[in-house]
Scaffold this motif. Structure first.
Motif, PDB file in Angstrom:
ATOM      1  N   UNK A  13       0.843  -1.194   0.000  1.00 33.96           N
ATOM      2  CA  UNK A  13       0.000   0.000   0.000  1.00 33.96           C
ATOM      3  C   UNK A  13       0.884   1.252   0.000  1.00 33.96           C
ATOM      4  N   UNK A  14       0.498   2.235  -0.800  1.00 36.29           N
ATOM      5  CA  UNK A  14       1.263   3.482  -0.824  1.00 36.29           C
ATOM      6  C   UNK A  14       0.991   4.275  -2.083  1.00 36.29           C
ATOM      7  N   UNK A  15       1.740   5.339  -2.248  1.00 38.64           N
ATOM      8  CA  UNK A  15       1.588   6.232  -3.396  1.00 38.64           C
ATOM      9  C   UNK A  15       2.587   5.858  -4.487  1.00 38.64           C
ATOM     10  N   UNK A  16       2.112   5.882  -5.733  1.00 43.24           N
ATOM     11  CA  UNK A  16       2.998   5.590  -6.858  1.00 43.24           C
ATOM     12  C   UNK A  16       3.943   6.776  -7.066  1.00 43.24           C
ATOM     13  N   UNK A  18       6.818   0.121 -12.181  1.00 44.56           N
ATOM     14  CA  UNK A  18       6.365   1.138 -11.229  1.00 44.56           C
ATOM     15  C   UNK A  18       7.276   1.136 -10.011  1.00 44.56           C
ATOM     16  N   UNK A  19       7.300   2.269  -9.324  1.00 47.73           N
ATOM     17  CA  UNK A  19       7.827   2.312  -7.962  1.00 47.73           C
ATOM     18  C   UNK A  19       6.754   2.905  -7.056  1.00 47.73           C
ATOM     19  N   UNK A  20       6.660   2.355  -5.857  1.00 57.93           N
ATOM     20  CA  UNK A  20       5.712   2.821  -4.832  1.00 57.93           C
ATOM     21  C   UNK A  20       6.519   3.371  -3.665  1.00 57.93           C
ATOM     22  N   UNK A  21       6.034   4.439  -3.063  1.00 61.75           N
ATOM     23  CA  UNK A  21       6.746   5.102  -1.960  1.00 61.75           C
ATOM     24  C   UNK A  21       7.287   4.056  -0.977  1.00 61.75           C
ATOM     25  N   UNK A  22       8.606   4.007  -0.833  1.00 59.49           N
ATOM     26  CA  UNK A  22       9.251   2.935  -0.058  1.00 59.49           C
ATOM     27  C   UNK A  22       9.731   3.371   1.311  1.00 59.49           C
ATOM     28  N   UNK A  45       7.947  -2.699  -3.496  1.00 59.19           N
ATOM     29  CA  UNK A  45       7.790  -1.277  -3.834  1.00 59.19           C
ATOM     30  C   UNK A  45       8.297  -1.001  -5.252  1.00 59.19           C
ATOM     31  N   UNK A  46       9.043  -1.937  -5.824  1.00 58.66           N
ATOM     32  CA  UNK A  46       9.416  -1.890  -7.242  1.00 58.66           C
ATOM     33  C   UNK A  46       8.612  -2.970  -7.965  1.00 58.66           C
ATOM     34  N   UNK A  47       7.670  -2.538  -8.802  1.00 53.53           N
ATOM     35  CA  UNK A  47       6.797  -3.483  -9.510  1.00 53.53           C
ATOM     36  C   UNK A  47       7.470  -3.856 -10.824  1.00 53.53           C
ATOM     37  N   UNK A  48       7.743  -5.141 -11.012  1.00 49.37           N
ATOM     38  CA  UNK A  48       8.492  -5.610 -12.177  1.00 49.37           C
ATOM     39  C   UNK A  48       7.610  -6.477 -13.082  1.00 49.37           C
TER      40      UNK A  48
END
Length: 378
Positions: free
Chosen positions: A78-81, A99-103, A165-168
């Protein structure tokens, strides 16, 4: 007076001669009219010998192209892209960051989990030494070991969340144009970020009816074999590749009376796209000594099919036939013919049962011609 009488007789004789001449002419015309139908009985037609040879059983089906693999990419944390690294429709490679999500929160959790584990591991090691020296009880050691394993699990979870947090990309494929943009807040396990499809190879599903399934198995020693699969696209062009069966459903559907089959086609140029409508042509075995007749030789009446068979006396007999598969321009005849007959191919429009015909014999090669014979009197 006598001259008047002679003149009168002469006129009567002339009138009689004229009437006789007229009657003769009318009689002659009547005879010609009676003789005309005899000359019109023979109708010019095109005919050919029925073909008899071993023939591949070709079946046609309809289906839709499906990706070999297709996946909805959902946020696993869960978090902000904070980053998006593709455009809709792009081809991406397995492992590529999409994508990356706030880590920040997950990074902090990972640091805490790592520190907790290291402390628990040190405690467990120290208590093991003390236990070996009989300085502590087994119960104290067990608690320390349990605390270490719990800390290990928490660390692994923190590492997993951090990596998510890194969507591959899970595999090589093409990205959907519908995707979540930077700045959106996503929820773990719920938010669909985008879709990815692998379109080389592609699959297509189609349904085989129960009678066709039985015919195919009969032609292949009880095996449901379909070979030489070809695709015809919606614009009528043939796809250059050939396909293969990869799945056959376990049974016949109670609702449709069909069995579902899945075929696979190589798609190196990505010409085939998911959702495309296609025709599938498949060879389902060889029919020995199949009887073949041109499609245009068929006359349909009251939902039945007939052909005109030419007899030795040049008279035709309407013969009912049952047809099966279509092979190019030909029907396979299941019943009604023996295979040694001559049938009318063109000129059937003006024929009736027992009509006499004048044949223009053609061969299978001549079926390419487009000119038709109209019924002509001999």
């Amino acid at each position: 007076m006598m001259s008047f009488i002679r003149s009168r007789r002469a006129k009567v004789a002339l009138a009689t001669a004229a009437i006789a001449t007229m009657l003769f002419a009318v009689s002659g015309c009547g005879q010609k009219q009676q003789q005309a139908p005899q000359g019109a009985q023979a109708t010019l037609v095109k005919s050919m010998k029925v073909i008899k040879r071993d023939t591949p059983l070709v079946y046609e089906y309809t289906g839709f192209i499906e990706a070999n693999r297709e996946m909805e990419l959902r946020a696993q944390v869960t978090g902000q892209i904070t980053g998006k690294f593709f455009k809709g429709g792009d081809r991406v490679s397995s492992g590529q960051v999409l994508y990356t999500i706030d880590s920040r929160t997950y990074e902090a959790n990972l640091i805490n989990a790592k520190a907790t584990y290291e402390m628990a591991a040190a405690d467990a090691e120290r208590y093991t030494t003390l236990y070996n020296q009989n300085a502590i009880s087994k119960q104290v050691l067990d608690k320390a070991v349990t605390a270490r394993e719990q800390a290990r699990a928490a660390l692994l979870n923190a590492q997993t969340n951090m990596s998510e947090t890194s969507v591959r990309a899970p595999f090589d494929g093409r990205i959907d144009t519908a995707s979540v943009e930077v700045g959106n807040y996503v929820t773990q396990g719920q938010t669909v970020l985008t879709k990815i499809s692998d379109t080389n190879p592609v699959n297509t599903k189609f349904s085989v009816s129960e009678p066709e399934y039985l015919a195919i198995t009969a032609a292949n020693d009880g095996k449901a074999a379909l070979d030489d699969l070809h695709l015809v696209l919606s614009d009528g062009t043939a796809y250059e590749g050939t396909g293969r069966i990869i799945e056959v459903n376990r049974g016949i559907s109670n609702n449709t009376g069909t069995i579902t089959v899945k075929a696979q086609f190589d798609n190196p140029n990505r010409r085939l796209l998911p959702g495309m409508f296609t025709h599938i042509k498949a060879v389902g075995g060889i029919k020995k000594d199949a009887i073949l007749i041109p499609q245009r030789s068929i006359v349909e009446m009251l939902y039945k099919k007939f052909v005109f068979v030419v007899g030795p006396d040049k008279k035709v007999k309407m013969t009912e036939v049952t047809t099966g598969n279509i092979v190019d321009r030909l029907f396979i005849v299941e019943s009604g013919l023996k295979g040694d007959e001559t049938i009318v191919v063109e000129g059937t429009a003006k024929l009736r049962n027992d009509a006499t015909v004048k044949e223009q014999v053609i061969t299978e090669k001549d079926l390419d011609t487009t000119d038709k014979i109209e019924g002509k009197a001999k």
